[in-house]
Enzyme design. Structure first.
Site, PDB file in Angstrom:
ATOM      1  N   ARG A  49       0.831  11.792  -6.069  1.00  0.00           N
ATOM      2  CA  ARG A  49       0.457  11.020  -4.785  1.00  0.00           C
ATOM      3  C   ARG A  49      -0.961  11.507  -4.283  1.00  0.00           C
ATOM      4  O   ARG A  49      -0.963  13.136  -4.306  1.00  0.00           O
ATOM      5  CB  ARG A  49       1.291  11.087  -4.073  1.00  0.00           C
ATOM      6  CG  ARG A  49       1.347  10.271  -2.896  1.00  0.00           C
ATOM      7  CD  ARG A  49       0.624  11.438  -2.497  1.00  0.00           C
ATOM      8  NE  ARG A  49       0.523  10.926  -0.265  1.00  0.00           N
ATOM      9  CZ  ARG A  49      -0.001  11.406   1.177  1.00  0.00           C
ATOM     10  NH1 ARG A  49      -0.502  12.282   0.480  1.00  0.00           N
ATOM     11  NH2 ARG A  49       0.593  10.835   1.431  1.00  0.00           N
ATOM     12  N   VAL A  50      -1.863  11.011  -3.859  1.00  0.00           N
ATOM     13  CA  VAL A  50      -2.608  11.916  -3.492  1.00  0.00           C
ATOM     14  C   VAL A  50      -3.346  10.781  -1.883  1.00  0.00           C
ATOM     15  O   VAL A  50      -2.799   9.745  -1.889  1.00  0.00           O
ATOM     16  CB  VAL A  50      -4.388  11.533  -4.098  1.00  0.00           C
ATOM     17  CG1 VAL A  50      -5.784  11.495  -3.034  1.00  0.00           C
ATOM     18  CG2 VAL A  50      -4.649  11.747  -5.210  1.00  0.00           C
ATOM     19  N   ASP A  73      -5.084  11.004   2.148  1.00  0.00           N
ATOM     20  CA  ASP A  73      -5.785  10.469   2.563  1.00  0.00           C
ATOM     21  C   ASP A  73      -7.348  11.978   2.831  1.00  0.00           C
ATOM     22  O   ASP A  73      -8.108  11.331   2.736  1.00  0.00           O
ATOM     23  CB  ASP A  73      -6.013   9.766   4.262  1.00  0.00           C
ATOM     24  CG  ASP A  73      -5.522  10.902   4.965  1.00  0.00           C
ATOM     25  OD1 ASP A  73      -4.930  11.232   4.651  1.00  0.00           O
ATOM     26  OD2 ASP A  73      -5.655  11.249   6.668  1.00  0.00           O
ATOM     27  N   THR A  82      -5.508  13.145  10.105  1.00  0.00           N
ATOM     28  CA  THR A  82      -4.301  13.965   9.814  1.00  0.00           C
ATOM     29  C   THR A  82      -3.009  13.127  10.584  1.00  0.00           C
ATOM     30  O   THR A  82      -2.799  12.073  11.441  1.00  0.00           O
ATOM     31  CB  THR A  82      -3.691  15.234  11.131  1.00  0.00           C
ATOM     32  OG1 THR A  82      -2.645  15.771  10.103  1.00  0.00           O
ATOM     33  CG2 THR A  82      -4.224  15.349  11.802  1.00  0.00           C
ATOM     34  N   GLY A  83      -2.713  12.951   9.623  1.00  0.00           N
ATOM     35  CA  GLY A  83      -1.181  12.276  10.249  1.00  0.00           C
ATOM     36  C   GLY A  83      -0.379  11.348   8.598  1.00  0.00           C
ATOM     37  O   GLY A  83      -0.752  11.992   7.522  1.00  0.00           O
ATOM     38  N   GLY A 134      -0.815   9.344   5.639  1.00  0.00           N
ATOM     39  CA  GLY A 134      -2.253   9.069   4.564  1.00  0.00           C
ATOM     40  C   GLY A 134      -1.649   7.825   4.136  1.00  0.00           C
ATOM     41  O   GLY A 134      -3.361   7.426   4.517  1.00  0.00           O
ATOM     42  N   THR A 188      -1.517  19.482   8.278  1.00  0.00           N
ATOM     43  CA  THR A 188      -3.175  19.545   7.186  1.00  0.00           C
ATOM     44  C   THR A 188      -3.710  19.803   7.962  1.00  0.00           C
ATOM     45  O   THR A 188      -3.806  20.005   9.093  1.00  0.00           O
ATOM     46  CB  THR A 188      -3.333  18.348   7.103  1.00  0.00           C
ATOM     47  OG1 THR A 188      -2.372  17.302   6.429  1.00  0.00           O
ATOM     48  CG2 THR A 188      -5.307  17.828   6.829  1.00  0.00           C
TER      49      THR A 188
HETATM   50  N1  ASP Z   1      -2.676  13.032   6.623  1.00  0.00           N
HETATM   51  C1  ASP Z   1      -2.394  13.767   4.738  1.00  0.00           C
HETATM   52  C2  ASP Z   1      -1.894  12.968   3.742  1.00  0.00           C
HETATM   53  O1  ASP Z   1      -1.057  12.110   3.725  1.00  0.00           O
HETATM   54  C3  ASP Z   1      -1.206  14.604   5.967  1.00  0.00           C
HETATM   55  C4  ASP Z   1      -1.306  15.036   6.963  1.00  0.00           C
HETATM   56  O2  ASP Z   1      -1.760  15.293   7.702  1.00  0.00           O
HETATM   57  O3  ASP Z   1      -0.480  16.098   7.683  1.00  0.00           O
HETATM   58  O4  ASP Z   1      -1.464  13.685   3.106  1.00  0.00           O
END
Ligand code: ASP
Length: 321
Positions: free
Chosen positions: A217-218, A220, A240-241, A243, A189
Protein backbone atom coordinates in the site's frame (compact mmCIF):
# COMPACT_ATOMS: atom_id res chain seq x y z
CA UNK A 1 17.12 37.41 20.55
CA UNK A 2 14.59 36.39 17.94
CA UNK A 3 13.39 39.94 17.45
CA UNK A 4 16.96 41.27 17.14
CA UNK A 5 17.60 38.86 14.38
CA UNK A 6 14.54 39.89 12.46
CA UNK A 7 15.40 43.57 12.67
CA UNK A 8 19.00 42.88 11.69
CA UNK A 9 17.64 41.22 8.59
CA UNK A 10 15.87 44.50 7.77
CA UNK A 11 13.89 44.32 4.56
CA UNK A 12 15.75 41.30 3.33
CA UNK A 13 14.06 38.18 2.10
CA UNK A 14 12.27 36.57 5.07
CA UNK A 15 13.07 33.02 6.09
CA UNK A 16 10.62 30.71 7.84
CA UNK A 17 10.36 27.06 8.73
CA UNK A 18 7.66 24.68 9.95
CA UNK A 19 7.45 20.97 10.71
CA UNK A 20 4.82 18.46 11.73
CA UNK A 21 5.01 15.12 13.49
CA UNK A 22 1.60 13.81 12.50
CA UNK A 23 -2.07 14.44 13.21
CA UNK A 24 -4.63 12.23 14.87
CA UNK A 25 -6.46 11.36 18.05
CA UNK A 26 -4.00 13.14 20.27
CA UNK A 27 -5.68 14.26 23.49
CA UNK A 28 -4.41 15.24 26.93
CA UNK A 29 -6.02 12.05 28.21
CA UNK A 30 -4.02 9.70 26.00
CA UNK A 31 -0.68 11.47 26.09
CA UNK A 32 1.33 11.24 29.30
CA UNK A 33 3.14 14.32 30.56
CA UNK A 34 6.45 12.61 30.10
CA UNK A 35 5.70 11.62 26.51
CA UNK A 36 4.41 15.09 25.73
CA UNK A 37 7.64 16.60 27.05
CA UNK A 38 9.71 14.23 24.91
CA UNK A 39 7.72 15.06 21.81
CA UNK A 40 7.92 18.79 22.40
CA UNK A 41 11.69 18.54 22.94
CA UNK A 42 12.21 16.59 19.72
CA UNK A 43 10.02 18.96 17.70
CA UNK A 44 11.96 21.89 19.14
CA UNK A 45 15.29 20.29 18.24
CA UNK A 46 14.16 19.58 14.67
CA UNK A 47 12.61 22.99 14.02
CA UNK A 48 15.66 24.79 15.40
CA UNK A 49 17.99 22.64 13.31
CA UNK A 50 16.14 23.44 10.09
CA UNK A 51 15.73 27.12 10.87
CA UNK A 52 19.36 27.37 11.97
CA UNK A 53 20.45 26.13 8.57
CA UNK A 54 18.23 28.65 6.79
CA UNK A 55 19.76 31.38 8.91
CA UNK A 56 23.23 30.27 7.89
CA UNK A 57 22.22 30.48 4.26
CA UNK A 58 21.57 26.82 3.48
CA UNK A 59 18.80 26.04 1.00
CA UNK A 60 15.22 25.25 1.89
CA UNK A 61 15.79 21.74 0.48
CA UNK A 62 18.67 21.22 2.90
CA UNK A 63 16.69 22.47 5.90
CA UNK A 64 13.76 20.20 5.06
CA UNK A 65 16.03 17.17 4.85
CA UNK A 66 17.87 17.97 8.07
CA UNK A 67 14.73 18.37 10.16
CA UNK A 68 13.05 15.30 8.71
CA UNK A 69 16.18 13.23 9.28
CA UNK A 70 16.06 14.16 12.98
CA UNK A 71 12.41 13.11 13.19
CA UNK A 72 13.02 9.88 11.23
CA UNK A 73 15.74 8.97 13.71
CA UNK A 74 13.39 9.41 16.67
CA UNK A 75 11.14 6.51 17.76
CA UNK A 76 8.51 9.07 18.79
CA UNK A 77 7.26 9.50 15.22
CA UNK A 78 5.91 7.24 12.51
CA UNK A 79 8.81 7.63 10.10
CA UNK A 80 12.12 5.78 10.01
CA UNK A 81 12.67 4.39 13.52
CA UNK A 82 9.24 4.13 15.13
CA UNK A 83 7.43 3.47 11.84
CA UNK A 84 4.15 1.56 12.05
CA UNK A 85 3.85 -2.11 11.05
CA UNK A 86 2.20 -3.41 7.90
CA UNK A 87 -0.30 -6.27 8.13
CA UNK A 88 2.65 -8.61 7.54
CA UNK A 89 4.55 -7.19 10.51
CA UNK A 90 7.17 -5.27 8.56
CA UNK A 91 7.92 -1.61 7.94
CA UNK A 92 7.48 -0.07 4.49
CA UNK A 93 8.58 3.53 4.32
CA UNK A 94 7.49 6.33 1.98
CA UNK A 95 9.00 9.80 1.54
CA UNK A 96 9.08 12.71 -0.87
CA UNK A 97 10.68 16.11 -1.35
CA UNK A 98 9.93 18.99 -3.72
CA UNK A 99 11.84 22.06 -4.82
CA UNK A 100 9.57 25.10 -5.20
CA UNK A 101 12.00 26.90 -7.49
CA UNK A 102 12.29 24.28 -10.24
CA UNK A 103 9.28 22.07 -9.42
CA UNK A 104 11.70 19.17 -9.37
CA UNK A 105 10.66 16.41 -7.02
CA UNK A 106 11.85 13.06 -5.72
CA UNK A 107 10.04 10.27 -3.92
CA UNK A 108 10.44 6.72 -2.69
CA UNK A 109 7.71 4.28 -1.73
CA UNK A 110 7.69 0.93 0.02
CA UNK A 111 11.37 0.93 0.94
CA UNK A 112 12.27 -1.46 3.76
CA UNK A 113 15.97 -1.00 4.35
CA UNK A 114 16.69 2.70 3.94
CA UNK A 115 17.66 4.38 7.20
CA UNK A 116 16.54 7.85 6.14
CA UNK A 117 14.04 7.71 3.27
CA UNK A 118 13.93 11.51 2.92
CA UNK A 119 17.59 11.48 1.91
CA UNK A 120 16.91 8.86 -0.73
CA UNK A 121 13.97 10.91 -2.04
CA UNK A 122 16.38 13.81 -2.46
CA UNK A 123 18.83 11.59 -4.34
CA UNK A 124 16.04 10.44 -6.67
CA UNK A 125 15.28 14.08 -7.40
CA UNK A 126 18.88 15.12 -7.94
CA UNK A 127 20.46 12.06 -9.50
CA UNK A 128 17.86 10.11 -11.45
CA UNK A 129 15.65 10.91 -14.41
CA UNK A 130 12.61 9.95 -12.38
CA UNK A 131 10.33 11.34 -9.73
CA UNK A 132 9.44 8.18 -7.84
CA UNK A 133 11.20 4.87 -7.26
CA UNK A 134 9.66 2.01 -5.31
CA UNK A 135 10.75 -1.05 -3.33
CA UNK A 136 13.79 -2.98 -4.47
CA UNK A 137 14.39 -0.63 -7.43
CA UNK A 138 14.66 2.27 -5.02
CA UNK A 139 17.00 0.28 -2.79
CA UNK A 140 19.26 -0.65 -5.69
CA UNK A 141 19.44 3.00 -6.66
CA UNK A 142 20.26 3.82 -3.02
CA UNK A 143 23.28 1.51 -3.18
CA UNK A 144 24.57 3.37 -6.20
CA UNK A 145 24.23 6.65 -4.30
CA UNK A 146 25.98 5.49 -1.12
CA UNK A 147 22.83 5.89 1.01
CA UNK A 148 22.84 4.37 4.50
CA UNK A 149 21.01 1.04 4.84
CA UNK A 150 19.37 -0.43 7.95
CA UNK A 151 17.82 -3.77 8.83
CA UNK A 152 14.02 -3.58 8.79
CA UNK A 153 13.99 -4.44 12.52
CA UNK A 154 15.89 -1.28 13.23
CA UNK A 155 12.61 0.59 12.73
CA UNK A 156 10.86 -1.52 15.44
CA UNK A 157 9.38 0.11 18.51
CA UNK A 158 7.33 -1.30 21.36
CA UNK A 159 4.50 1.17 21.06
CA UNK A 160 3.94 0.58 17.34
CA UNK A 161 4.20 -3.17 17.87
CA UNK A 162 1.47 -3.04 20.51
CA UNK A 163 -0.72 -0.95 18.18
CA UNK A 164 -0.22 -3.57 15.47
CA UNK A 165 -1.05 -6.47 17.80
CA UNK A 166 -4.16 -4.70 19.00
CA UNK A 167 -5.27 -4.00 15.45
CA UNK A 168 -4.54 -7.55 14.31
CA UNK A 169 -6.63 -9.00 17.13
CA UNK A 170 -9.76 -7.31 15.77
CA UNK A 171 -12.45 -9.20 13.87
CA UNK A 172 -12.16 -9.32 10.09
CA UNK A 173 -15.04 -6.87 9.74
CA UNK A 174 -13.41 -4.42 12.12
CA UNK A 175 -10.12 -4.79 10.33
CA UNK A 176 -11.81 -3.82 7.07
CA UNK A 177 -13.23 -0.73 8.72
CA UNK A 178 -10.11 -0.19 10.74
CA UNK A 179 -8.95 3.02 9.16
CA UNK A 180 -12.34 4.60 9.68
CA UNK A 181 -13.40 3.20 13.00
CA UNK A 182 -10.54 2.73 15.36
CA UNK A 183 -10.82 5.82 17.56
CA UNK A 184 -7.48 5.64 19.33
CA UNK A 185 -5.50 5.23 16.15
CA UNK A 186 -2.73 7.80 15.90
CA UNK A 187 -0.99 8.86 12.76
CA UNK A 188 2.52 10.27 13.20
CA UNK A 189 4.00 11.04 9.83
CA UNK A 190 6.61 13.80 9.72
CA UNK A 191 7.07 16.71 7.34
CA UNK A 192 8.71 20.08 6.84
CA UNK A 193 8.27 23.25 4.78
CA UNK A 194 10.93 25.93 4.37
CA UNK A 195 11.54 29.34 2.82
CA UNK A 196 15.21 30.23 2.38
CA UNK A 197 17.21 33.43 1.93
CA UNK A 198 16.92 33.18 -1.83
CA UNK A 199 13.14 33.11 -1.63
CA UNK A 200 12.95 29.43 -2.51
CA UNK A 201 10.32 27.18 -0.99
CA UNK A 202 10.68 23.44 -0.37
CA UNK A 203 8.52 20.74 1.20
CA UNK A 204 9.13 17.18 2.32
CA UNK A 205 7.24 14.36 4.02
CA UNK A 206 8.24 10.95 5.42
CA UNK A 207 6.15 8.15 6.90
CA UNK A 208 5.74 4.51 7.78
CA UNK A 209 2.16 4.81 6.49
CA UNK A 210 -0.75 3.39 8.46
CA UNK A 211 -0.82 0.50 10.93
CA UNK A 212 -2.00 -2.75 9.35
CA UNK A 213 -1.73 -1.37 5.84
CA UNK A 214 -1.58 -4.02 3.16
CA UNK A 215 1.79 -5.08 1.88
CA UNK A 216 2.45 -2.71 -1.04
CA UNK A 217 0.00 0.00 0.00
CA UNK A 218 1.26 3.48 -0.83
CA UNK A 219 -0.22 6.51 0.91
CA UNK A 220 -0.17 10.18 0.07
CA UNK A 221 3.19 11.06 1.62
CA UNK A 222 5.36 10.11 -1.38
CA UNK A 223 2.83 11.36 -3.91
CA UNK A 224 3.67 14.78 -5.27
CA UNK A 225 0.51 16.85 -5.17
CA UNK A 226 -1.17 14.73 -2.50
CA UNK A 227 1.12 14.71 0.57
CA UNK A 228 3.81 17.13 -0.61
CA UNK A 229 3.94 20.13 -2.92
CA UNK A 230 6.08 23.25 -3.29
CA UNK A 231 5.93 26.04 -5.85
CA UNK A 232 7.62 29.40 -5.40
CA UNK A 233 4.63 30.96 -7.16
CA UNK A 234 2.34 29.98 -4.28
CA UNK A 235 3.33 27.90 -1.26
CA UNK A 236 4.88 24.76 0.20
CA UNK A 237 2.73 22.06 1.80
CA UNK A 238 3.35 18.87 3.76
CA UNK A 239 0.36 16.79 4.81
CA UNK A 240 -0.47 14.18 7.40
CA UNK A 241 -3.59 12.14 7.86
CA UNK A 242 -5.64 9.45 6.19
CA UNK A 243 -3.64 9.11 2.99
CA UNK A 244 -6.32 7.67 0.74
CA UNK A 245 -8.33 10.89 1.10
CA UNK A 246 -5.30 13.10 0.60
CA UNK A 247 -4.58 11.28 -2.66
CA UNK A 248 -8.16 11.45 -3.95
CA UNK A 249 -8.53 15.12 -3.10
CA UNK A 250 -5.03 16.01 -4.32
CA UNK A 251 -4.67 18.02 -1.13
CA UNK A 252 -1.23 19.63 -1.28
CA UNK A 253 -1.54 20.66 -4.93
CA UNK A 254 -5.11 21.88 -4.42
CA UNK A 255 -3.98 24.27 -1.68
CA UNK A 256 -1.22 25.68 -3.88
CA UNK A 257 -3.57 25.95 -6.86
CA UNK A 258 -6.11 27.97 -4.85
CA UNK A 259 -3.33 30.38 -3.89
CA UNK A 260 -1.94 30.59 -7.40
CA UNK A 261 -5.10 30.83 -9.46
CA UNK A 262 -7.70 32.22 -7.07
CA UNK A 263 -5.34 34.60 -5.33
CA UNK A 264 -6.42 33.30 -1.93
CA UNK A 265 -4.14 33.54 1.07
CA UNK A 266 -2.38 30.25 1.86
CA UNK A 267 -4.09 30.29 5.23
CA UNK A 268 -7.58 30.48 3.74
CA UNK A 269 -6.82 27.89 1.07
CA UNK A 270 -5.40 25.45 3.62
CA UNK A 271 -8.26 25.94 6.08
CA UNK A 272 -10.88 25.50 3.36
CA UNK A 273 -9.35 22.28 2.08
CA UNK A 274 -8.90 20.76 5.55
CA UNK A 275 -12.21 21.86 7.08
CA UNK A 276 -14.58 22.31 4.14
CA UNK A 277 -13.37 19.71 1.65
CA UNK A 278 -11.83 16.88 3.69
CA UNK A 279 -13.75 17.01 6.95
CA UNK A 280 -17.25 16.54 5.45
CA UNK A 281 -16.13 13.41 3.58
CA UNK A 282 -14.36 11.90 6.59
CA UNK A 283 -10.80 12.69 5.53
CA UNK A 284 -8.98 13.30 8.78
CA UNK A 285 -5.63 15.02 9.06
CA UNK A 286 -3.87 18.31 8.63
CA UNK A 287 -1.23 20.27 6.74
CA UNK A 288 1.60 22.67 7.37
CA UNK A 289 1.70 25.44 4.80
CA UNK A 290 4.25 28.18 4.18
CA UNK A 291 3.75 30.82 1.52
CA UNK A 292 6.39 32.68 -0.47
CA UNK A 293 6.23 35.65 1.92
CA UNK A 294 6.92 33.51 4.97
CA UNK A 295 3.36 33.16 6.35
CA UNK A 296 2.77 29.88 8.15
CA UNK A 297 -0.53 28.09 8.75
CA UNK A 298 -1.11 24.68 10.30
CA UNK A 299 -4.80 23.68 10.10
CA UNK A 300 -5.99 20.18 11.10
CA UNK A 301 -9.38 18.58 11.60
CA UNK A 302 -8.26 15.98 14.17
CA UNK A 303 -7.93 16.45 17.93
CA UNK A 304 -4.30 17.30 17.58
CA UNK A 305 -1.32 17.67 15.30
CA UNK A 306 2.28 17.67 16.49
CA UNK A 307 3.80 20.77 14.98
CA UNK A 308 6.44 23.45 15.40
CA UNK A 309 7.49 26.53 13.50
CA UNK A 310 9.81 29.50 13.52
CA UNK A 311 8.28 32.40 11.66
CA UNK A 312 9.76 35.29 9.71
CA UNK A 313 10.21 37.26 12.95
CA UNK A 314 12.15 34.41 14.52
CA UNK A 315 9.27 33.50 16.87
CA UNK A 316 9.14 29.83 17.78
CA UNK A 317 5.88 27.93 18.30
CA UNK A 318 5.52 24.30 19.40
CA UNK A 319 1.98 22.90 19.51
CA UNK A 320 0.09 19.67 19.92
CA UNK A 321 -3.61 20.35 20.57
N1 ASP B 1 -0.60 10.18 5.46
C1 ASP B 1 0.07 8.98 5.92
C2 ASP B 1 -0.37 7.82 5.06
O1 ASP B 1 -1.54 7.72 4.75
C3 ASP B 1 -0.21 8.67 7.34
C4 ASP B 1 -0.03 9.80 8.30
O2 ASP B 1 0.00 10.96 7.91
O3 ASP B 1 0.12 9.53 9.49
O4 ASP B 1 0.43 6.98 4.77
Amino acid sequence: MAADMASAEGNKQPIAFAIHGGAGTITKANLSEQKEAQIRAKLTEAVKAGYGQLKEGYSSLQAVQSAITILENSPLFNAGIGAVYTYNGEHELDASIMDGKTLNAGAVAGVKRIKNPIQLAFQVMEHSNHVMLTGTGAEEFAESRGIMFADNHMFDSQIRYEAWEKAKAKSEADKQAFYFKWPDYKFGTVGAVALDKNGNLAAGTSTGGMTLKRYGRVGDSPIIGAGTYADNASCAVSATGHGEFFIRYNVAADICARVKYKGESAEKAANDVIHKVLKPVGGSGGVIVLDNKGNISTPYNTEGMYRASIDQNGEIMVGIY
